[in-house]
Design an enzyme around this catalytic site. Structure first.
Site, PDB file in Angstrom:
ATOM      1  N   ASN A 222       1.085  -1.695   0.410  1.00  0.00           N
ATOM      2  CA  ASN A 222       0.087   0.253   0.208  1.00  0.00           C
ATOM      3  C   ASN A 222       0.730   1.453  -0.145  1.00  0.00           C
ATOM      4  O   ASN A 222       0.416   1.956  -0.353  1.00  0.00           O
ATOM      5  CB  ASN A 222      -1.228   0.038   0.810  1.00  0.00           C
TER       6      ASN A 222
ATOM      7  N   THR B 103     -15.304  37.338 -32.648  1.00  0.00           N
ATOM      8  CA  THR B 103     -16.071  36.708 -31.719  1.00  0.00           C
ATOM      9  C   THR B 103     -16.948  35.625 -32.305  1.00  0.00           C
ATOM     10  O   THR B 103     -17.646  36.860 -32.795  1.00  0.00           O
ATOM     11  CB  THR B 103     -16.697  38.191 -30.729  1.00  0.00           C
ATOM     12  N   HIS B 104     -17.734  35.026 -31.371  1.00  0.00           N
ATOM     13  CA  HIS B 104     -19.289  34.196 -32.292  1.00  0.00           C
ATOM     14  C   HIS B 104     -18.960  33.895 -33.524  1.00  0.00           C
ATOM     15  O   HIS B 104     -19.617  33.576 -34.197  1.00  0.00           O
ATOM     16  CB  HIS B 104     -20.085  35.409 -32.448  1.00  0.00           C
TER      17      HIS B 104
ATOM     18  N   SER C 239      -7.375  11.329 -49.389  1.00  0.00           N
ATOM     19  CA  SER C 239      -7.800  10.458 -49.219  1.00  0.00           C
ATOM     20  C   SER C 239      -8.452   9.910 -50.139  1.00  0.00           C
ATOM     21  O   SER C 239      -7.357   9.791 -51.537  1.00  0.00           O
ATOM     22  CB  SER C 239      -9.638  11.615 -49.796  1.00  0.00           C
TER      23      SER C 239
ATOM     24  N   LYS D 172      -7.629  15.727 -51.762  1.00  0.00           N
ATOM     25  CA  LYS D 172      -7.760  16.103 -50.698  1.00  0.00           C
ATOM     26  C   LYS D 172      -6.176  16.228 -49.977  1.00  0.00           C
ATOM     27  O   LYS D 172      -6.075  15.470 -50.054  1.00  0.00           O
ATOM     28  CB  LYS D 172      -8.946  15.132 -49.593  1.00  0.00           C
TER      29      LYS D 172
ATOM     30  N   GLU E  83      -7.282  17.055 -36.083  1.00  0.00           N
ATOM     31  CA  GLU E  83      -8.678  16.562 -35.301  1.00  0.00           C
ATOM     32  C   GLU E  83      -8.280  14.835 -34.131  1.00  0.00           C
ATOM     33  O   GLU E  83      -8.664  14.985 -33.470  1.00  0.00           O
ATOM     34  CB  GLU E  83      -8.910  15.666 -36.262  1.00  0.00           C
TER      35      GLU E  83
ATOM     36  N   GLN F 150      -6.260   0.529  -7.365  1.00  0.00           N
ATOM     37  CA  GLN F 150      -5.383   0.177  -8.455  1.00  0.00           C
ATOM     38  C   GLN F 150      -6.224   0.086  -9.946  1.00  0.00           C
ATOM     39  O   GLN F 150      -5.232   0.294 -11.111  1.00  0.00           O
ATOM     40  CB  GLN F 150      -5.506  -1.603  -8.791  1.00  0.00           C
TER      41      GLN F 150
HETATM   42  N1  ARG Z   1      -1.532  -3.518  -6.899  1.00  0.00           N
HETATM   43  C1  ARG Z   1      -2.065  -2.507  -6.512  1.00  0.00           C
HETATM   44  C2  ARG Z   1      -2.989  -1.206  -6.403  1.00  0.00           C
HETATM   45  O1  ARG Z   1      -2.606  -1.301  -7.520  1.00  0.00           O
HETATM   46  C3  ARG Z   1      -0.578  -3.036  -4.996  1.00  0.00           C
HETATM   47  C4  ARG Z   1      -1.274  -2.664  -3.907  1.00  0.00           C
HETATM   48  C5  ARG Z   1      -2.162  -3.805  -3.507  1.00  0.00           C
HETATM   49  N2  ARG Z   1      -2.143  -3.767  -2.238  1.00  0.00           N
HETATM   50  C6  ARG Z   1      -3.093  -4.581  -0.872  1.00  0.00           C
HETATM   51  N3  ARG Z   1      -3.593  -4.967  -0.201  1.00  0.00           N
HETATM   52  N4  ARG Z   1      -4.325  -5.691  -2.009  1.00  0.00           N
HETATM   53  O2  ARG Z   1      -3.116  -1.041  -5.985  1.00  0.00           O
END
Ligand code: ARG
Length: 460
Positions: A107, A152-153, A274, A280, A287, A319
């Site tokens: 984490n 403008t416009h 084209s 063209k 675009e 994730q």
């Molecule tokens: N692959 C996970 C993500 O991108 C990593 C963290 C995962 N943590 C967990 N407690 N499962 O968030």
């Protein structure tokens, strides 16, 4: 029911929905960099032995070299880039690899890696925007006096200089860069050491890892640190505004390149033909820049939707933060390069622009201003008289400047000969000399300031 694809059953489906390696492999450099900083700190704190830390460092470098040459070999069972690196490390150096994840969680790891990645992305975007600005400034320098109709416009309003018009996009890019810089400053705190959500009991030196990784300081709250994706939203917000600006310029180029306008000719490099209509020359690149802006807006909305309503702290929804950021970065990098290339190479058909600017009674305001300034006529009254003059010119099929003086005087007896000095488009633009106005003198001043800000050499 699931057919051959999921012959392995629910476990295979789980593996597939869970895996992020297909996209988060793009974080491998940041993952290895952060792991090296982490293990060096663990050793310095006496949590891991110097010998083990050295073995881990060496292994991480080997992995980096492997990824550099061969790319990341994906294994869905290993879920994400963090587990891929750790698993490969164990293959290379054995059980010692197990020390690396001390006092760390995926984490805080992913929060750190992703911040590092976004920070690099911001730096790359800033360089791209600077190149785009340089292109605008040089072309504006060539056209400080070229007259075009200002709209403008999308109706001819008053003549402006092409240099002034191009410098408007310079200003947008200047704000875009400041938005990215602002995002960078705010995000530059290290989540590493927040662990899973609550911090850790190990005696970490979070300042040390923050410093090694170029962060200004460690984050202050572990719950926030692992669940915060504001930095990605800030990046996407800045990117969306940039994309909108590019899209507006793209739209103008598309309009200008159309036959009724004929203001520009796109070089072969940025147009396509084209398959059926030989005449063209399509502005496909412009675009696509316009289309990409729509997709980028979608990416911002995607992450807003993912984050909205998530309780603290980490949840796997997060994730899904990476694909929209990666997609945006790729689309915007290409859009920026394409717009820079177009600005550098486009041909401005200044004769045509001048011709259109001179038609359409675009100096009507100048006539009204003249009445106010020279004949002491209240503006509303002057506006009314000029309306009659425009009507007369339209009846005659001529421009305001072609109306003989007696005709003008029949509309307002106070009109004198010197009015013709303000009715040309050149006189009109030259007179708009207020700070930030379209007069060539103003445009040259702004260009000089911009060149200095961009570190461009003094113009020859
Ligand atoms: N692959 C996970 C993500 O991108 C990593 C963290 C995962 N943590 C967990 N407690 N499962 O968030």
């Amino acid at each position: 029911m699931w057919g051959g694809r999921f012959a392995e059953g629910p476990a295979a489906i789980m593996r597939e929905i869970n895996a992020s390696i297909g996209f988060d492999k793009r974080l491998w450099r940041q993952d290895i960099e952060a792991s090296k900083a982490h293990v060096a700190m663990l050793a310095a704190q006496g949590i891991v032995s110097d010998a083990d830390a050295e073995a881990i460092r060496g292994g991480l470098e080997t992995i980096a070299a492997e990824y550099e040459t061969d790319g990341v070999t994906e294994d869905l069972a290993l879920e994400d880039i963090h587990m891929h690196v750790e698993n490969r490390l164990a293959e290379l150096i054995g059980p010692v690899a197990g020390w690396l994840h001390t006092a760390r969680s995926r984490n805080d790891q992913v929060a750190t890696d992703f911040r590092l990645w976004v920070r690099d992305a911001i730096d790359a975007m800033d360089a791209g925007l600077a190149a785009f600005q340089a292109a605008l400034v040089s072309r504006a320098g060539e056209h400080a006096t070229s007259v075009m109709p200002g709209f403008t416009h999308l109706q001819s309003a008053q003549p402006v200089t092409l240099g002034h018009h191009l410098m408007a996009y310079y200003e947008m890019a200047r704000r875009d860069r400041s938005r990215f810089a602002d995002a960078r400053t705010r995000m530059n705190e290290s989540p590493l050491g927040s662990a899973a959500l609550a911090g850790t009991g190990f005696a970490l030196d979070r300042d040390a890892t923050a410093q090694t990784l170029g962060f200004d300081r460690p984050t202050a709250n572990s719950l926030d640190a692992v669940s915060d994706r504001d930095f990605a939203l800030d990046y996407l917000g800045a990117a969306t505004t940039t994309a909108l600006h590019l899209s507006r310029l793209a739209e103008e180029i598309i309009i200008w390149a159309s036959q009724p306008f004929g203001f520009v000719t796109l070089p072969d490099d940025y147009s396509t033909g084209s398959s059926i209509m030989p005449q063209k020359r399509n502005p496909d690149a412009a675009e696509l820049v316009r289309g990409h802006a729509g997709r980028i807006t979608g990416c911002l909305n995607a992450l807003i939707g993912v984050m909205k309503g998530l309780p603290l702290a980490y949840a796997k929804d997060m994730q899904d933060d990476k694909p929209p950021v990666f997609e945006t970065h790729d689309l915007l990098t290409l859009s920026l390069a394409a717009m820079t290339g177009m600005v550098e190479t486009i041909t401005f058909n200044t004769d045509r622009m001048h011709e259109v600017a001179a038609s359409g009674h675009s100096t009507a305001t100048d006539l009204a201003d003249w009445l106010v300034r020279e004949a002491d006529v209240p503006f509303r009254e002057a506006h009314h008289s000029v309306g009659s003059a425009v009507k007369l010119a339209e009846e005659r099929g001529c421009g305001l400047a072609d109306l003989p003086l007696p005709d003008l005087q029949s509309i307002d007896a106070r009109i004198g000969e010197s009015v013709y000095d303000v009715l040309s488009v050149e006189a009109s633009v030259a007179s708009r000399n207020s700070h930030g106005g379209t007069a060539p003198d103003q445009v040259r001043e702004r260009i000089a300031e911009a060149r200095a800000a961009l570190g461009m050499s003094d113009e020859a």
